[in-house]
Design a protein around this motif. Structure first.
Motif, PDB file in Angstrom:
ATOM      1  N   MET A  43      -7.839   8.403  16.294  1.00  0.00           N
ATOM      2  CA  MET A  43      -9.228   8.108  16.616  1.00  0.00           C
ATOM      3  C   MET A  43      -9.773   6.943  15.809  1.00  0.00           C
ATOM      4  O   MET A  43     -10.923   6.593  15.964  1.00  0.00           O
ATOM      5  CB  MET A  43     -10.096   9.328  16.342  1.00  0.00           C
ATOM      6  CG  MET A  43     -10.042  10.389  17.426  1.00  0.00           C
ATOM      7  SD  MET A  43     -10.412   9.751  19.029  1.00  0.00           S
ATOM      8  CE  MET A  43     -11.980  10.432  19.341  1.00  0.00           C
ATOM      9  N   ALA A  44      -8.995   6.387  14.951  1.00  0.00           N
ATOM     10  CA  ALA A  44      -9.463   5.267  14.140  1.00  0.00           C
ATOM     11  C   ALA A  44      -9.647   4.029  15.011  1.00  0.00           C
ATOM     12  O   ALA A  44      -8.907   3.792  15.959  1.00  0.00           O
ATOM     13  CB  ALA A  44      -8.480   4.982  13.018  1.00  0.00           C
ATOM     14  N   ARG A  45     -10.658   3.258  14.680  1.00  0.00           N
ATOM     15  CA  ARG A  45     -10.947   1.981  15.340  1.00  0.00           C
ATOM     16  C   ARG A  45     -11.213   2.119  16.837  1.00  0.00           C
ATOM     17  O   ARG A  45     -10.658   1.380  17.652  1.00  0.00           O
ATOM     18  CB  ARG A  45      -9.849   0.980  15.065  1.00  0.00           C
ATOM     19  CG  ARG A  45      -9.670   0.717  13.595  1.00  0.00           C
ATOM     20  CD  ARG A  45      -8.889  -0.548  13.383  1.00  0.00           C
ATOM     21  NE  ARG A  45      -8.739  -0.771  11.953  1.00  0.00           N
ATOM     22  CZ  ARG A  45      -9.367  -1.717  11.296  1.00  0.00           C
ATOM     23  NH1 ARG A  45     -10.170  -2.524  11.920  1.00  0.00           N
ATOM     24  NH2 ARG A  45      -9.181  -1.860  10.012  1.00  0.00           N
ATOM     25  N   VAL A  91     -19.223  -5.200  16.683  1.00  0.00           N
ATOM     26  CA  VAL A  91     -20.390  -5.578  17.486  1.00  0.00           C
ATOM     27  C   VAL A  91     -20.875  -4.400  18.325  1.00  0.00           C
ATOM     28  O   VAL A  91     -22.083  -4.142  18.422  1.00  0.00           O
ATOM     29  CB  VAL A  91     -20.056  -6.794  18.377  1.00  0.00           C
ATOM     30  CG1 VAL A  91     -21.193  -7.122  19.312  1.00  0.00           C
ATOM     31  CG2 VAL A  91     -19.709  -7.998  17.520  1.00  0.00           C
ATOM     32  N   THR A  92     -19.968  -3.674  18.923  1.00  0.00           N
ATOM     33  CA  THR A  92     -20.336  -2.509  19.730  1.00  0.00           C
ATOM     34  C   THR A  92     -21.008  -1.445  18.872  1.00  0.00           C
ATOM     35  O   THR A  92     -22.030  -0.873  19.270  1.00  0.00           O
ATOM     36  CB  THR A  92     -19.096  -1.919  20.410  1.00  0.00           C
ATOM     37  OG1 THR A  92     -18.455  -2.938  21.166  1.00  0.00           O
ATOM     38  CG2 THR A  92     -19.465  -0.779  21.318  1.00  0.00           C
ATOM     39  N   TYR A  93     -20.470  -1.212  17.705  1.00  0.00           N
ATOM     40  CA  TYR A  93     -21.051  -0.218  16.801  1.00  0.00           C
ATOM     41  C   TYR A  93     -22.462  -0.628  16.375  1.00  0.00           C
ATOM     42  O   TYR A  93     -23.391   0.187  16.412  1.00  0.00           O
ATOM     43  CB  TYR A  93     -20.166  -0.040  15.569  1.00  0.00           C
ATOM     44  CG  TYR A  93     -20.799   0.821  14.508  1.00  0.00           C
ATOM     45  CD1 TYR A  93     -20.848   2.201  14.652  1.00  0.00           C
ATOM     46  CD2 TYR A  93     -21.367   0.252  13.376  1.00  0.00           C
ATOM     47  CE1 TYR A  93     -21.442   2.992  13.690  1.00  0.00           C
ATOM     48  CE2 TYR A  93     -21.964   1.037  12.415  1.00  0.00           C
ATOM     49  CZ  TYR A  93     -21.995   2.402  12.564  1.00  0.00           C
ATOM     50  OH  TYR A  93     -22.593   3.177  11.623  1.00  0.00           O
ATOM     51  N   LYS A 107     -25.898   1.344  17.244  1.00  0.00           N
ATOM     52  CA  LYS A 107     -26.691   1.857  16.133  1.00  0.00           C
ATOM     53  C   LYS A 107     -28.113   1.304  16.183  1.00  0.00           C
ATOM     54  O   LYS A 107     -29.093   2.030  15.987  1.00  0.00           O
ATOM     55  CB  LYS A 107     -26.032   1.499  14.806  1.00  0.00           C
ATOM     56  CG  LYS A 107     -26.694   2.113  13.610  1.00  0.00           C
ATOM     57  CD  LYS A 107     -25.781   2.030  12.419  1.00  0.00           C
ATOM     58  CE  LYS A 107     -26.389   2.553  11.160  1.00  0.00           C
ATOM     59  NZ  LYS A 107     -26.710   3.964  11.194  1.00  0.00           N
ATOM     60  N   ALA A 108     -28.249   0.022  16.473  1.00  0.00           N
ATOM     61  CA  ALA A 108     -29.583  -0.581  16.581  1.00  0.00           C
ATOM     62  C   ALA A 108     -30.360   0.018  17.747  1.00  0.00           C
ATOM     63  O   ALA A 108     -31.560   0.284  17.631  1.00  0.00           O
ATOM     64  CB  ALA A 108     -29.455  -2.090  16.744  1.00  0.00           C
ATOM     65  N   ALA A 109     -29.690   0.237  18.860  1.00  0.00           N
ATOM     66  CA  ALA A 109     -30.360   0.791  20.034  1.00  0.00           C
ATOM     67  C   ALA A 109     -30.842   2.221  19.793  1.00  0.00           C
ATOM     68  O   ALA A 109     -31.871   2.637  20.318  1.00  0.00           O
ATOM     69  CB  ALA A 109     -29.428   0.755  21.239  1.00  0.00           C
ATOM     70  N   THR A 110     -30.107   2.984  19.002  1.00  0.00           N
ATOM     71  CA  THR A 110     -30.518   4.365  18.754  1.00  0.00           C
ATOM     72  C   THR A 110     -31.566   4.467  17.656  1.00  0.00           C
ATOM     73  O   THR A 110     -32.402   5.362  17.680  1.00  0.00           O
ATOM     74  CB  THR A 110     -29.319   5.243  18.376  1.00  0.00           C
ATOM     75  OG1 THR A 110     -28.657   4.689  17.248  1.00  0.00           O
ATOM     76  CG2 THR A 110     -28.355   5.344  19.526  1.00  0.00           C
TER      77      THR A 110
END
Length: 62
Positions: A1-3, A8-10, A14-17
């Motif tokens: 599950m790493a990476r 950019v997606t993260y 995070k900004a959107a939430t």
């Protein structure tokens, strides 16, 4: 599950939430300060204060 996500997606997710909660906190703070300080709500008074048009400490005897 790493990476599973790139940086950019993260950051975008995070900004959107977090943006709605940050905005709500800022609005709540502004409302409380406005109420406690008994600030004037009309636009000409606000514009004069922001523009330096004779507010307190500006040297005017108004």
């Amino acid at each position: 599950m790493a990476r599973c996500y790139n940086g950019v997606t993260y950051l975008a997710a995070k900004a959107a939430t977090e943006l709605p909660l940050d905005a709500a906190c800022a609005v709540l703070f502004a409302v409380v300060v406005h109420w406690l300080c008994a600030l004037r709500a009309d636009l000409p008074s606000f514009a004069a204060g922001v523009g330096g048009g004779g507010g307190a400490g500006q040297g005017s005897q108004g």
